[in-house]
Design a protein around this motif. Structure first.
Motif, short mmCIF file in Angstrom:
data_model
loop_
_atom_site.label_atom_id
_atom_site.label_comp_id
_atom_site.label_asym_id
_atom_site.label_seq_id
_atom_site.Cartn_x
_atom_site.Cartn_y
_atom_site.Cartn_z
N THR A 1 -24.08 47.14 5.14
CA THR A 1 -25.14 46.24 4.69
C THR A 1 -26.34 47.07 4.28
N ALA A 2 -27.33 46.41 3.67
CA ALA A 2 -28.43 47.14 3.05
C ALA A 2 -29.74 46.91 3.79
N PRO B 1 -24.22 38.07 12.41
CA PRO B 1 -24.72 36.94 11.63
C PRO B 1 -23.63 35.97 11.19
N PRO C 1 -30.10 47.50 8.75
CA PRO C 1 -30.54 47.63 10.14
C PRO C 1 -29.71 46.77 11.08
N PRO C 2 -29.61 47.23 12.33
CA PRO C 2 -28.73 46.54 13.27
C PRO C 2 -29.38 45.29 13.85
N VAL C 3 -28.52 44.36 14.23
CA VAL C 3 -28.98 43.14 14.89
C VAL C 3 -28.18 42.95 16.18
N THR D 1 -28.46 49.20 -3.80
CA THR D 1 -27.59 48.07 -4.17
C THR D 1 -28.31 47.10 -5.09
N THR D 2 -29.63 46.99 -4.97
CA THR D 2 -30.43 46.30 -5.98
C THR D 2 -31.87 46.74 -5.80
N TRP D 3 -32.70 46.49 -6.82
CA TRP D 3 -34.07 47.02 -6.80
C TRP D 3 -34.95 46.16 -7.67
N LEU E 1 -23.60 47.28 10.53
CA LEU E 1 -24.80 46.62 10.05
C LEU E 1 -26.00 47.54 10.24
N LEU F 1 -33.98 47.10 3.45
CA LEU F 1 -35.05 46.97 2.45
C LEU F 1 -36.14 47.98 2.73
N HIS F 2 -36.54 48.71 1.69
CA HIS F 2 -37.71 49.56 1.83
C HIS F 2 -38.25 49.90 0.44
N ALA G 1 -36.33 48.42 -2.90
CA ALA G 1 -34.89 48.66 -3.01
C ALA G 1 -34.16 48.18 -1.77
N LEU G 2 -33.01 47.61 -2.01
CA LEU G 2 -32.06 47.39 -0.92
C LEU G 2 -31.11 48.58 -0.99
#
Lengths: 314, 353
Positions: free
Chosen positions: A103-104, A54, A48-50, A73-75, A46, A106-107, A94-95
């Motif tokens: 996992t993706a 989840p 970013p990590p958590v 993966t999407t934008w 994952l 976001l930035h 963008a992810l």
């Protein structure tokens, strides 16, 4: 009402937040140009990590380093950046699944236009020149034509001088409009008058009026001028000076039932030694220099009010 | 969760939603709808067993604004009251549970929001994860646009399909006197591509209220109560990059738990503030062409934040009240990209009895 009162209202706060062990390692890593992810029990990475899975809620602490390159993966193309966003020229949100991650993240993706962006395109992290241990240490993502690298290396998450907290400043700009009842109250104050509103059901006069009787739950529409004189119903002596307050302590802060009002409002009492203020003291407003509101209340010199006249207003 | 006590929505009222309501404070905006549902049932505040509201201080930028709104209820003698910092649909859920437990027989539920005082797209960023997302200020339209692009990439929809969803909802709203944007309008330019102006709900101010009642009380208060046969709410993982944005498993699970798939519904009021989200919800809920979707016009025609979900339950109930529906599904959402989802199944009693 055609001329509604309005004023700018700025809500601004620097939220100070502490980080858990995984977030601390991730954000400290960004400061050091290292991207960490966390491995779940079933082997997914994952980013970013958590700290907790989840899906399973299992505690996650198994950090790994992933690549600073990845795949969109999407934008979504953002033609008009808003305050606080990572870039001030048009960009794509963008992810991005970084190489090695499942996992993706976001930035913002810096690209010349929407035609230069597509799902599946290769990107890499552009690091901020000055990094503090925050998600904004990634300045943005940028196009990158290298192949995906899937090497994932274990990482102990240990860095010198770890970041243990972030300060997240936030500012929102509102336009405050006080509504019908409070507008009337504020307009009257500008004329050095105090108006309340009477409840048509229980006849209580509310000051300042908020438009509704909280007891009966109906609109208060019957405007009533109250005061200017009133009676101290209860009070306290303030001994600690508040920050940025230009009033010498000790001073008296009181509840004052203006003549004709159905409940007491609050204000400062001056013009009398603080230890001589008492319940039943008759007072009148002293207006501020700009005349927009009573600065404080001072004794009128009348005899004290009889307790029975204000006991319902305590 | 399905009901073990008969509870119904017996009255619903909403404001005429508008882009701005500068001349009204929140309580001044809210009070007429509270009075309307009480008048419709003949109940007084003192007859109500439980009162619950949904709103968010961030919309107006004022702390504890719900306590001020409570002035419009009339809280003397003291009442049993609660508040959720959420859409009023979740307040309705809390009130429903309160009645199911036998703690109350009636409940007043309301939700309200004035989005006009602040920049809503930015205000909603404050509900995001504060470590990885909120510092980037990704606004609500941007996040919805990511979801829309994911659907386009998956072949689940295209821009014409999205435009048709916008047009159908706003056409439906021409029959809704409370709607803010009735009637089809141009799709307009991209706000955040691939979402155009027409794909996005309007920003506006409004309020809604419902009254819930149990068993015979409901029958006495309403000719055709909208019985809540089941209701459930579920949440997705908060990180957007963990989710499949083209699907809404939380909606599907909530609907399953609410009994939505036990028998077909004839109506669905869906809380989809963006056209693409209706595509996700129809798939998650397996809604076919025979189901009437958003006959009210839905959030694309009026989206008072914190009331829009409650309005979906209210609109579905109102159709049952007037005999236009026998079994309706109502959905409410909260958070970015359909993060949290509530599904209720409402039924009217057979009309041939």
């Amino acid at each position: 009402m055609s001329d509604v009162l309005k004023a700018p209202l700025v809500v601004e706060f620097p939220f100070t937040r502490s980080l858990g062990p995984v977030q601390s390692a991730f954000l400290t890593g960004l400061r050091e140009r290292t991207v960490l992810g966390v491995r779940t029990g079933d082997g997914r990475i994952l980013v970013p990590p958590v700290e907790y899975d989840p899906h399973t809620a299992e505690e996650l602490r198994d950090l790994v380093e992933v690549a600073p390159t990845g795949t969109v993966t999407t934008w979504a193309w953002n033609p008009a950046p808003r305050p606080g966003q990572p870039l001030d020229t048009p960009f794509a949100w963008a992810l991005v699944r970084l190489d090695g991650a499942d996992t993706a993240l976001l930035h913002a993706l810096d690209a010349p236009g929407p035609d230069a962006v597509r799902t599946g395109m290769r990107v890499r992290i552009r690091w901020a020149a000055e990094r503090t241990g925050a998600i904004t240490d990634i300045a943005c993502l940028e196009p990158y034509d290298g192949e995906a690298a899937h090497e994932v290396r274990p990482h102990d998450g240990v860095f010198g001088n770890p970041v243990t907290g972030i300060v997240a400043p936030a500012r929102l700009d509102y336009t405050y409009t006080p509504g019908r009842a409070q507008s009337a109250y504020l307009r009257a104050l500008a004329e050095r008058r105090t108006v309340g509103e009477r409840c048509p059901s229980c006849a209580k006069v509310y000051v300042p009026p908020r438009g509704a009787c909280p007891t009966c739950g109906v609109a208060t529409t019957d405007r009533v001028e109250v005061g200017p004189r009133g009676t101290v119903t209860t009070f306290c002596v303030v001994n600690i000076k508040a920050k940025n307050l230009d009033i010498e302590v000790p001073y008296v802060y009181a509840h004052i039932a203006l003549d004709g009002a159905g409940l007491a409002l609050h204000g400062r009492i001056a013009g009398i030694p603080y230890d001589q203020v008492r319940m039943g003291l008759r007072v009148e407003p002293v207006w501020s220099d700009d005349g927009r509101h009573p600065d404080h209340y001072q004794p009128t010199g009348e005899p004290d009010a009889d307790y029975d006249t204000y006991k319902e207003l305590l | 969760m399905t009901a073990h006590r008969d509870v119904a929505i017996v009255a619903f009222a909403q404001t005429r939603h508008r882009a701005r309501t500068e001349e009204l404070s929140e309580v001044e905006m809210l009070m007429p709808v509270l009075h309307e549902v009480l008048a419709r049932t003949g109940l007084k505040t003192s007859d109500i067993g439980f009162t619950c509201s949904g709103s968010s201080d961030y919309l107006a930028g004022r702390p504890f604004s719900f306590t001020m709104a409570l002035d419009g209820v009339g809280a003397w003698p003291p009442i049993a009251e609660s508040h959720v910092e959420q859409d009023g649909a979740w307040a309705l859920y809390e009130a429903w549970v309160k009645i199911l437990t036998g703690e109350a027989d009636t409940a007043l539920v309301y939700g309200y929001g004035k989005s006009s005082p602040g920049p809503l797209r930015d205000v909603l960023t404050r509900q995001l994860d504060p470590y990885y997302l909120a510092p980037l200020w990704p606004d609500s339209v941007a996040l919805a646009a990511l979801q829309a692009q994911a659907l386009l990439d998956a072949g689940d929809t295209d821009e014409r399909d999205l435009a048709a969803i916008a047009a159908r909802n706003r056409d439906n709203a021409t029959a809704n006197p409370f709607a803010q944007l009735p009637g089809a309008r141009p799709q307009g330019d991209y706000v955040v591509r691939p979402l155009r102006t027409g794909d996005c709900a309007p920003v506006g101010d409004g309020a809604a209220a419902v009254i819930l009642a149990a068993g015979d009380t409901a029958r006495a208060l309403c000719d055709r109560p909208a019985w809540i046969r089941g209701m459930d709410h579920r949440v997705e993982p908060h990180a957007l990059g963990v989710r499949d944005l083209t699907d809404s498993p939380s909606t599907r699970l909530a609907a399953t738990r609410a009994g939505a798939f036990d028998r077909p519904v004839d109506t669905a009021e869906l809380h989809a503030p963006f056209t693409a989200q209706e595509v996700v919800l129809r798939k998650a809920l397996s809604l076919g062409d025979d189901v009437r979707i958003n006959p009210s016009g839905g959030p694309l025609a009026a989206n008072p934040v914190m009331a829009a979900g409650l309005i979906r339950l209210g609109e579905a109930a109102a159709r049952i009240h007037r005999g236009a529906s026998d079994r309706a599904l109502a959905h409410a959402t909260s958070g970015p990209c359909l993060q949290q989802n509530l599904v209720a199944v409402l039924e009217g009693e057979p009309r041939d009895r």
